[in-house]
Scaffold this motif. Structure first.
Motif, mmCIF file in Angstrom:
data_model
loop_
_atom_site.group_PDB
_atom_site.id
_atom_site.type_symbol
_atom_site.label_atom_id
_atom_site.label_comp_id
_atom_site.label_asym_id
_atom_site.label_seq_id
_atom_site.Cartn_x
_atom_site.Cartn_y
_atom_site.Cartn_z
ATOM 1 N N VAL A 1 6.455 -3.004 6.405
ATOM 2 C CA VAL A 1 6.891 -2.600 5.784
ATOM 3 C C VAL A 1 7.466 -2.521 4.863
ATOM 4 O O VAL A 1 8.313 -4.005 4.949
ATOM 5 C CB VAL A 1 7.461 -0.568 6.645
ATOM 6 C CG1 VAL A 1 6.924 -0.520 7.310
ATOM 7 C CG2 VAL A 1 8.742 -1.441 6.522
ATOM 8 N N ALA B 1 -6.374 1.337 5.529
ATOM 9 C CA ALA B 1 -5.972 -0.228 4.882
ATOM 10 C C ALA B 1 -6.162 -1.264 5.943
ATOM 11 O O ALA B 1 -6.232 -1.934 5.420
ATOM 12 C CB ALA B 1 -4.732 0.177 3.827
ATOM 13 N N GLN B 2 -4.892 -1.331 6.773
ATOM 14 C CA GLN B 2 -4.539 -2.309 7.582
ATOM 15 C C GLN B 2 -5.223 -3.192 8.819
ATOM 16 O O GLN B 2 -5.594 -3.843 8.502
ATOM 17 C CB GLN B 2 -3.308 -1.984 8.835
ATOM 18 C CG GLN B 2 -1.928 -1.648 8.313
ATOM 19 C CD GLN B 2 -0.780 -1.374 9.355
ATOM 20 O OE1 GLN B 2 -1.117 -0.369 10.067
ATOM 21 N NE2 GLN B 2 0.064 -1.880 10.216
ATOM 22 N N VAL C 1 2.644 5.765 0.615
ATOM 23 C CA VAL C 1 2.928 6.120 2.198
ATOM 24 C C VAL C 1 3.366 7.688 1.841
ATOM 25 O O VAL C 1 2.529 8.367 2.108
ATOM 26 C CB VAL C 1 3.378 5.333 3.141
ATOM 27 C CG1 VAL C 1 2.771 6.319 4.277
ATOM 28 C CG2 VAL C 1 2.405 3.607 3.130
ATOM 29 N N LEU D 1 3.398 5.312 11.682
ATOM 30 C CA LEU D 1 2.789 4.449 10.583
ATOM 31 C C LEU D 1 2.271 3.041 11.794
ATOM 32 O O LEU D 1 1.123 2.794 10.869
ATOM 33 C CB LEU D 1 3.756 3.631 10.067
ATOM 34 C CG LEU D 1 4.084 4.199 9.008
ATOM 35 C CD1 LEU D 1 5.359 3.373 8.143
ATOM 36 C CD2 LEU D 1 3.297 5.230 8.168
ATOM 37 N N PHE E 1 1.141 -0.931 -0.201
ATOM 38 C CA PHE E 1 -0.236 -0.158 -0.017
ATOM 39 C C PHE E 1 0.979 1.249 -0.118
ATOM 40 O O PHE E 1 1.812 1.364 0.891
ATOM 41 C CB PHE E 1 -1.188 0.140 1.384
ATOM 42 C CG PHE E 1 -1.612 1.026 1.383
ATOM 43 C CD1 PHE E 1 -3.526 0.342 -0.128
ATOM 44 C CD2 PHE E 1 -1.529 1.866 1.991
ATOM 45 C CE1 PHE E 1 -3.821 1.865 0.565
ATOM 46 C CE2 PHE E 1 -2.502 3.331 2.057
ATOM 47 C CZ PHE E 1 -3.737 3.328 1.700
ATOM 48 N N GLY E 2 0.376 2.438 -1.313
ATOM 49 C CA GLY E 2 1.094 3.220 -1.301
ATOM 50 C C GLY E 2 1.350 3.648 -2.565
ATOM 51 O O GLY E 2 0.360 3.540 -3.606
ATOM 52 N N THR F 1 -0.714 8.385 -0.228
ATOM 53 C CA THR F 1 -1.313 8.218 0.870
ATOM 54 C C THR F 1 -1.567 8.488 1.572
ATOM 55 O O THR F 1 -2.693 9.123 2.140
ATOM 56 C CB THR F 1 -1.623 6.171 0.407
ATOM 57 O OG1 THR F 1 -0.507 5.798 1.472
ATOM 58 C CG2 THR F 1 -1.869 6.188 -0.385
ATOM 59 N N GLY G 1 3.202 -1.147 3.714
ATOM 60 C CA GLY G 1 3.295 0.207 4.033
ATOM 61 C C GLY G 1 4.481 0.417 2.865
ATOM 62 O O GLY G 1 5.820 -0.475 3.117
ATOM 63 N N GLU H 1 -3.879 7.054 6.296
ATOM 64 C CA GLU H 1 -5.094 6.450 4.922
ATOM 65 C C GLU H 1 -4.366 5.043 5.251
ATOM 66 O O GLU H 1 -4.799 3.872 5.096
ATOM 67 C CB GLU H 1 -4.838 6.770 3.484
ATOM 68 C CG GLU H 1 -5.416 6.231 2.645
ATOM 69 C CD GLU H 1 -5.783 6.826 1.384
ATOM 70 O OE1 GLU H 1 -5.929 6.587 0.338
ATOM 71 O OE2 GLU H 1 -6.211 8.083 1.292
ATOM 72 N N PHE H 2 -2.824 4.919 5.086
ATOM 73 C CA PHE H 2 -1.787 3.614 4.989
ATOM 74 C C PHE H 2 -2.441 2.355 6.484
ATOM 75 O O PHE H 2 -2.557 1.626 6.650
ATOM 76 C CB PHE H 2 -0.827 3.340 5.912
ATOM 77 C CG PHE H 2 -0.290 2.165 5.517
ATOM 78 C CD1 PHE H 2 0.130 1.053 5.086
ATOM 79 C CD2 PHE H 2 0.397 2.221 7.037
ATOM 80 C CE1 PHE H 2 0.684 -0.088 5.596
ATOM 81 C CE2 PHE H 2 1.265 0.633 7.764
ATOM 82 C CZ PHE H 2 1.333 0.017 6.388
ATOM 83 N N ARG H 3 -2.988 3.015 7.975
ATOM 84 C CA ARG H 3 -3.382 2.855 8.616
ATOM 85 C C ARG H 3 -4.892 2.129 8.642
ATOM 86 O O ARG H 3 -5.198 1.297 9.304
ATOM 87 C CB ARG H 3 -3.639 3.289 10.276
ATOM 88 C CG ARG H 3 -1.906 4.431 10.863
ATOM 89 C CD ARG H 3 -1.822 4.739 12.004
ATOM 90 N NE ARG H 3 -2.567 5.843 11.936
ATOM 91 C CZ ARG H 3 -1.994 6.849 11.631
ATOM 92 N NH1 ARG H 3 -0.626 7.481 11.611
ATOM 93 N NH2 ARG H 3 -2.981 8.650 11.562
#
Length: 218
Positions: free
Chosen positions: A188, A157-158, A137, A179, A134-135, A149, A167, A153-155
């Motif tokens: 990551v 997605a998790q 980031v 993160l 995902f990214g 992102t 990430g 937004e990464f958090r």
């Protein structure tokens, strides 16, 4: 469970072994140092070399990674993955559909998918994909001009995906704290801070320590 899938499930630090980012540094030497320091998963990325040369490189790297029982995944290039019998394939939103890749590669190979938004994550086919990247980031020199992102937004997605979510993009040891999400193992994918570090092993250990504690040690 196949050893590759088990290794993926336990992975926290994913090395992106990008040929162009490594410059003149031998890929095999960088990989050996990174594995000794504790990298959990490796992706070979090369947008330039022809399939024959890339497959030969992957075979060399596989001899190293498999001794360490660390899966080695090929970015984007199904032909190279098949020719070298790599441990898996990573595809983007505009690459070969993950479902087709699964039919070709079979159930034992690892398949990863790049996601650049929460909508991408929601659409991900969980039955055919093993993990998500995902990214970016944060802003990254490898993909200039692409929308970042951000950590929040990464958090998210998790939280919305049942798959391991890594990430990627501009990840450094100093940014790990931003993160972390409560109740979620932080995963990551890192390229330049490792492959261009003066001391590869030290760079890996610093990030691994940050992943374990959630605290920056820079």
């Amino acid at each position: 469970m196949d050893w590759k899938k088990k290794a993926l499930r336990n992975s926290r630090l994913y090395l992106i072994l990008d040929r162009q980012a490594c410059g003149r540094r031998p890929l095999a030497a960088v990989l050996k140092k990174a594995l000794r320091a504790g990298v959990d998963l490796v992706q070979y990325r090369d947008k330039i070399c022809d399939a024959g040369q890339a497959a030969a490189t992957v075979r060399e790297l596989l001899r190293i990674s498999r001794r360490a029982r660390v899966p080695l995944i090929v970015n984007d290039r199904l032909d190279v993955c098949l020719a070298a019998d790599a441990d898996g394939l990573h595809v983007g939103q505009d690459d070969l559909p993950a479902g087709k890749a699964r039919k070709i590669l079979g159930p034992k190979k690892i398949i990863g998918l790049s996601c650049g938004s929460l909508a991408d994550v929601a659409r991900a086919d969980r039955g055919r994909i093993d993990y998500l990247g995902f990214g970016p980031v944060f802003a990254t020199a490898l993909k200039p001009g692409i929308r970042k992102t951000g950590a929040a937004e990464f958090r998210k997605a998790q939280k919305i995906s049942r798959l391991p979510v890594f990430g990627i993009g501009g990840i450094t040891a100093g940014r790990l704290r931003r993160l972390r999400s409560a109740g979620q193992p932080l995963r990551v994918a890192v390229c330049r801070p490792i492959v261009r570090a003066k001391n590869t092993g030290q760079a890996v250990r610093k990030i691994k320590k940050g992943l374990a504690t959630g605290i920056s040690h820079v």
